[in-house]
Design an enzyme around this catalytic site. Structure first.
Site, PDB file in Angstrom:
ATOM      1  N   TYR A  20       6.140  -8.301  -4.487  1.00 28.69           N
ATOM      2  CA  TYR A  20       5.531  -7.856  -3.192  1.00 28.69           C
ATOM      3  C   TYR A  20       5.491  -8.678  -2.013  1.00 28.69           C
ATOM      4  O   TYR A  20       5.774  -8.349  -0.821  1.00 28.69           O
ATOM      5  CB  TYR A  20       3.882  -7.598  -3.690  1.00 28.69           C
ATOM      6  N   GLU A  42      -5.835  -0.677   0.241  1.00 30.10           N
ATOM      7  CA  GLU A  42      -6.568  -1.614   1.026  1.00 30.10           C
ATOM      8  C   GLU A  42      -8.236  -1.141   0.654  1.00 30.10           C
ATOM      9  O   GLU A  42      -9.031  -1.996   0.256  1.00 30.10           O
ATOM     10  CB  GLU A  42      -6.329  -2.166   2.240  1.00 30.10           C
ATOM     11  N   TRP A  50      -6.039  -8.115  -4.979  1.00 31.77           N
ATOM     12  CA  TRP A  50      -5.008  -7.239  -4.643  1.00 31.77           C
ATOM     13  C   TRP A  50      -4.226  -6.854  -5.850  1.00 31.77           C
ATOM     14  O   TRP A  50      -3.462  -6.111  -5.993  1.00 31.77           O
ATOM     15  CB  TRP A  50      -4.349  -8.014  -3.525  1.00 31.77           C
TER      16      TRP A  50
END
Length: 202
Positions: A20, A42, A50
């Protein structure tokens, strides 16, 4: 995954986070569908890591109609109830309902401005903010731009888009380049930002 590259320290916890970091984080995004994807992800992250959300990204993609805001905006109460039984996503009713109402607010912005990206990027003057941090401890959790954007989003009905989440979103979609200057992705992302600045100026 290449291991001999210098990366931002937060990305080194596992290969998925490295991928990522290397392929997406801080690369400028102007595609509305991708931007909507990050708004859902988010928002789901609030109070979580995350990494937790990244591991469920495919589950979210399937559950939320391939991140199509038109489809998500039309989700019914029964569809939301079904999502509460889906183990592939975070089963938090407030977050699920906010994804639906955020899709509706997202479409309203598209209707008004022609695209969500046009409206969103205006909060950083249409081009990425280029930071030059040497240490991860220098990177802020919130900035004035994030606070302003969060306020504007909430005024338009968005939920789970407080200033901290907004800044994380801004980092993710390249509104700011917060790669450390020692990171192998700093310069490529800076060049992408410069090309945007050049096209805007020309």
């Amino acid at each position: 995954m290449t291991t001999d590259l210098t990366r931002c320290p937060w990305s080194e916890c596992n290969p998925a986070m490295q991928r990522y970091h290397d392929e997406e984080w801080a690369a400028p995004v102007h595609d509305d569908k991708r931007l909507f994807e990050f708004i859902i992800l988010e928002g789901a992250q609030a109070g979580l890591s995350w990494n937790t959300i990244l591991n469920r990204r495919d589950g979210y993609r399937e559950a939320f109609a391939g991140f199509d805001p038109v489809a998500v905006a039309s989700f019914t109460d029964s569809r939301a109830a079904a999502l509460m039984e889906n183990p592939a996503i975070i089963r938090n009713r407030a977050k699920i309902m906010s994804a639906i109402s955020n899709a509706q607010a997202f479409l309203a912005i598209q209707e008004e401005f022609g695209s969500f990206a046009i409206w969103m990027w205006d909060f950083v003057g249409g081009r990425p903010i280029q930071h030059r941090f040497k240490e991860q401890s220098e990177i802020p959790a919130v900035t004035a731009e994030a606070e302003a954007w969060s306020k504007a989003l909430r005024e338009r009905g968005f939920r789970f888009m407080g200033p901290t989440i907004c800044y994380a979103h801004m980092q993710a979609v390249g509104m700011v380049n917060d790669h450390l200057i020692s990171c192998h992705r700093f310069e490529p992302c800076a060049q992408l930002g410069a090309s945007i600045a050049g096209s805007a100026g020309g």
